[in-house]
Design a protein around this motif. Structure first.
Motif, short mmCIF file in Angstrom:
data_model
loop_
_atom_site.label_atom_id
_atom_site.label_comp_id
_atom_site.label_asym_id
_atom_site.label_seq_id
_atom_site.Cartn_x
_atom_site.Cartn_y
_atom_site.Cartn_z
N LYS A 191 0.81 -1.22 0.00
CA LYS A 191 0.00 0.00 0.00
C LYS A 191 0.85 1.28 0.00
O LYS A 191 0.32 2.37 -0.12
CB LYS A 191 -0.96 -0.04 1.18
CG LYS A 191 -1.91 -1.22 0.99
CD LYS A 191 -3.20 -1.13 1.71
CE LYS A 191 -4.22 -2.02 0.99
NZ LYS A 191 -4.97 -2.90 1.85
N ILE A 192 2.15 1.13 0.14
CA ILE A 192 3.03 2.30 0.17
C ILE A 192 3.48 2.64 -1.25
O ILE A 192 3.84 1.75 -2.02
CB ILE A 192 4.27 2.01 1.04
CG1 ILE A 192 3.84 1.69 2.47
CG2 ILE A 192 5.26 3.17 1.01
CD1 ILE A 192 4.97 1.18 3.36
N ASP A 193 3.43 3.92 -1.60
CA ASP A 193 4.06 4.34 -2.87
C ASP A 193 4.73 5.69 -2.65
O ASP A 193 4.85 6.15 -1.51
CB ASP A 193 3.03 4.36 -4.02
CG ASP A 193 1.94 5.39 -3.81
OD1 ASP A 193 2.14 6.34 -3.01
OD2 ASP A 193 0.87 5.27 -4.44
N LYS A 194 5.13 6.34 -3.73
CA LYS A 194 5.92 7.58 -3.58
C LYS A 194 5.10 8.75 -3.00
O LYS A 194 5.67 9.75 -2.55
CB LYS A 194 6.58 7.98 -4.91
CG LYS A 194 5.57 8.36 -6.00
CD LYS A 194 6.31 8.77 -7.26
CE LYS A 194 5.46 9.50 -8.28
NZ LYS A 194 4.06 9.15 -8.45
N ASN A 195 3.79 8.60 -2.99
CA ASN A 195 2.94 9.67 -2.44
C ASN A 195 2.50 9.41 -1.00
O ASN A 195 1.69 10.16 -0.46
CB ASN A 195 1.70 9.85 -3.32
CG ASN A 195 2.08 10.23 -4.74
OD1 ASN A 195 2.96 11.08 -4.93
ND2 ASN A 195 1.47 9.61 -5.73
N THR A 196 3.02 8.35 -0.42
CA THR A 196 2.65 8.02 0.96
C THR A 196 3.37 8.96 1.92
O THR A 196 4.54 9.30 1.70
CB THR A 196 3.00 6.55 1.27
OG1 THR A 196 2.34 5.73 0.31
CG2 THR A 196 2.54 6.16 2.67
N ARG A 197 2.65 9.37 2.97
CA ARG A 197 3.24 10.35 3.90
C ARG A 197 3.55 9.78 5.28
O ARG A 197 4.44 10.25 5.97
CB ARG A 197 2.30 11.56 4.04
CG ARG A 197 2.08 12.33 2.73
CD ARG A 197 3.39 12.93 2.23
NE ARG A 197 3.22 13.65 0.98
CZ ARG A 197 2.84 14.92 0.89
NH1 ARG A 197 2.56 15.61 1.98
NH2 ARG A 197 2.73 15.50 -0.28
N PHE A 198 2.76 8.79 5.72
CA PHE A 198 3.05 8.17 7.02
C PHE A 198 2.30 6.85 7.14
O PHE A 198 1.37 6.57 6.38
CB PHE A 198 2.67 9.10 8.19
CG PHE A 198 1.21 9.46 8.25
CD1 PHE A 198 0.29 8.64 8.90
CD2 PHE A 198 0.74 10.64 7.67
CE1 PHE A 198 -1.06 8.97 8.95
CE2 PHE A 198 -0.61 10.98 7.70
CZ PHE A 198 -1.51 10.13 8.35
N LEU A 199 2.74 6.02 8.09
CA LEU A 199 2.02 4.80 8.45
C LEU A 199 1.40 5.01 9.83
O LEU A 199 2.02 5.67 10.68
CB LEU A 199 2.96 3.58 8.48
CG LEU A 199 3.83 3.30 7.25
CD1 LEU A 199 4.51 1.93 7.39
CD2 LEU A 199 3.04 3.34 5.95
N TYR A 200 0.21 4.47 10.01
CA TYR A 200 -0.51 4.71 11.25
C TYR A 200 -1.12 3.40 11.76
O TYR A 200 -1.74 2.66 11.00
CB TYR A 200 -1.64 5.72 11.00
CG TYR A 200 -2.41 6.12 12.24
CD1 TYR A 200 -2.10 7.29 12.91
CD2 TYR A 200 -3.42 5.30 12.74
CE1 TYR A 200 -2.80 7.65 14.06
CE2 TYR A 200 -4.11 5.65 13.89
CZ TYR A 200 -3.80 6.83 14.53
OH TYR A 200 -4.49 7.18 15.67
N GLY A 201 -0.96 3.13 13.04
CA GLY A 201 -1.55 1.92 13.60
C GLY A 201 -1.98 2.12 15.03
O GLY A 201 -1.40 2.92 15.77
#
Ligand SMILES: *Cc1c(COP(=O)(O)O)cnc(C)c1O
Length: 470
Positions: A191-201
């Motif tokens: 689900k991560i690509d170059k437009n991803t800004r953060f991961l949240y859990g």
């Protein structure tokens, strides 16, 4: 923070004096406070006797500064303060001495056992903490229409689901990519690509008790130059300190277990210094909490009331022993419910047949159990949140629920009193059937948070309410 300000010799005097103070404070933290055990930090934080006598007439409890603003000696001090060249509280929307002590206690508790430095920004609620934490990563970098996304666990608090799916996704076109199986590291990665800004859990998640491998997800985030943000409300730093395991930012609804008494709403953002992000902003990376406090939150205004800060501080002093007791009580209640013929299933991370028991056992430890006379060795504790499903569907679940006498029917958790809710008709009502299916909330699920009563009395209440289901 403001590098364009011209420093006059008068301002410089204040800056020098305050640099001396900051160096002394840093030494005190490093040489004294960082050597304390968790309970001592929870009781004292940075509030100490010399400062109390000099500045606060010896008040042994942190004073509640209701004043809106701070006066300065002269224009030099004011100019240095407003340019953030010296520690200041200026105006209570920006900072306040009472919230300062709250922030330091939380920064130190979340940073307990962590080699690096942590800092904290208080907020008016847990939802404000989440907004405060995610907002700086969603800035437009190049062009107004650029696509932006973030990746988050679908098992999360109902309010978080609304903030991400309605406020960010629908209203601002920022894509939230839900991870449905957070233990599957490939699902995160895909689900991560170059437009991803953060991961949240969120972990453990409320109410489904989702859990994932923090270290693996933090490594993945950092490999993409992204920060990992964790909502650790349910665990509290007494059981889990995600920053030690690689997370960059922790958010809390301090309303919950941190304020066990149930007196008020409040939140906090705690971040490691020098965090990882693909946002090109050196101040933000160096001290995220201070950055959001002094700039973003000054302009948005989600500040914590000083009265609330001290109320929560008072509750936090005994956090470790309360979380231990409530966890042990929950374990007893979970074992009772699991065997009850009218219960379809009982979910608690402490039950050894829970699918996430082994994974959570690697992370959920009662802090300092090895230094505790009672235990003398590391001890797993799983918190005070559990859930169970009543046999026979939604109607029978309501019959059981309405039959409770001792346990309070309320959409609350983390209380010294046991509280239960049916998430499908309360906390997770707004997101609809589809959203609930995504988050894994069946209509016959009861969320139960066990308090500090004697567990036999809670079990007796559950037993009589279940007996009423026919
Ligand atoms: C309650 C809660 C929130 C929201 O906090 P408020 O203080 O109610 O704004 C966020 N995350 C989790 C896990 C919660 O339980």
């Amino acid at each position: 923070m403001n590098d364009d300000v011209v420093i006059t010799p008068g301002m410089q005097q204040y800056i020098d004096k305050n640099n001396t103070y900051l160096a002394k404070r840093a030494k005190y933290i490093k040489n004294v406070v960082k050597k304390w055990k968790f309970d001592t930090i929870a009781v004292h934080g940075l509030y100490e006797v010399n400062e109390a006598i000099e500045d606060y007439q010896g008040a042994i409890i942190e004073p509640i500064f209701m004043s809106t603003s701070q006066a300065y000696r002269d224009s030099d001090e004011m100019a240095a303060a407003l340019a953030y060249k010296i520690p200041t509280w200026c105006y209570s929307r920006i900072a306040n001495p009472s919230t300062y002590y709250y922030e330091w206690t939380l920064a130190l508790l979340e940073g307990y056992g962590f080699e690096g430095e942590t800092s904290c920004c208080s907020t008016s609620s847990g939802m404000a903490a989440i907004m405060t934490a995610v907002q700086p990563f969603l800035v437009i970098k190049k062009d107004v229409c650029e696509p932006r996304n973030f990746v988050a666990t679908s098992q999360c608090y109902g309010g978080t689901f609304q903030q991400f799916s309605i406020r960010l996704m629908q209203e601002r076109n920022i894509e939230c990519r839900w991870v449905t199986d957070a233990t599957d590291i490939d699902e995160w990665a895909k689900k991560i690509d170059k437009n991803t800004r953060f991961l949240y859990g969120e972990l453990p998640s409320n109410p489904q008790l989702g859990f994932f491998d923090i270290e693996k997800v933090a490594d993945l985030a950092h490999a993409h130059s992204l920060p990992l943000i964790i909502d650790a409300t349910i665990a509290t730093p007494a059981l889990l300190r995600p920053i030690r395991h690689g997370a960059d930012i922790v958010v809390h609804s301090a309303t919950k277990t941190l304020t066990t008494s149930g007196f008020g709403i409040c939140g906090a953002v705690i971040a490691r210094k020098n965090l990882v992000t693909n946002i090109d902003d050196d101040q933000l990376k160096a001290d995220f909490s201070l950055h959001v406090k002094y700039l973003q939150n000054r302009d948005f205004g989600p500040n914590l009331h000083p009265m609330q800060a001290v109320m929560t501080l008072n509750d936090m002093r005994t956090l470790r022993s309360k979380v231990d007791l409530m966890s042990r009580n929950t374990m007893k209640v979970a074992l009772f419910l699991k065997k009850h013929p009218k219960v379809e299933s009982a979910q608690y991370l402490g039950l050894d047949d829970h699918p996430l028991h082994d994974l959570s056992s690697r992370y959920m430890w009662l802090v300092d159990a090895e230094h505790d006379e009672q235990y003398g060795k590391p001890v797993n504790r799983y918190g005070h949140l559990m859930s169970f499903c009543v046999k026979g569907g939604a109607e029978k679940t309501r019959v059981f629920f309405d039959g409770l006498n001792r346990i309070w029917r309320a959409t609350d958790l983390g209380r010294i009193k046991s509280v239960a809710t049916i998430p499908a008709i309360s906390t997770h009502q707004q997101q609809g059937e589809e959203g609930r299916a995504l988050a894994g909330i069946p209509p016959n699920m009861v969320r139960l948070c066990v308090g500090a009563e004697h567990p036999d009395d809670i079990i007796a209440d559950l037993d009589q309410a279940l007996a009423g289901v026919r």
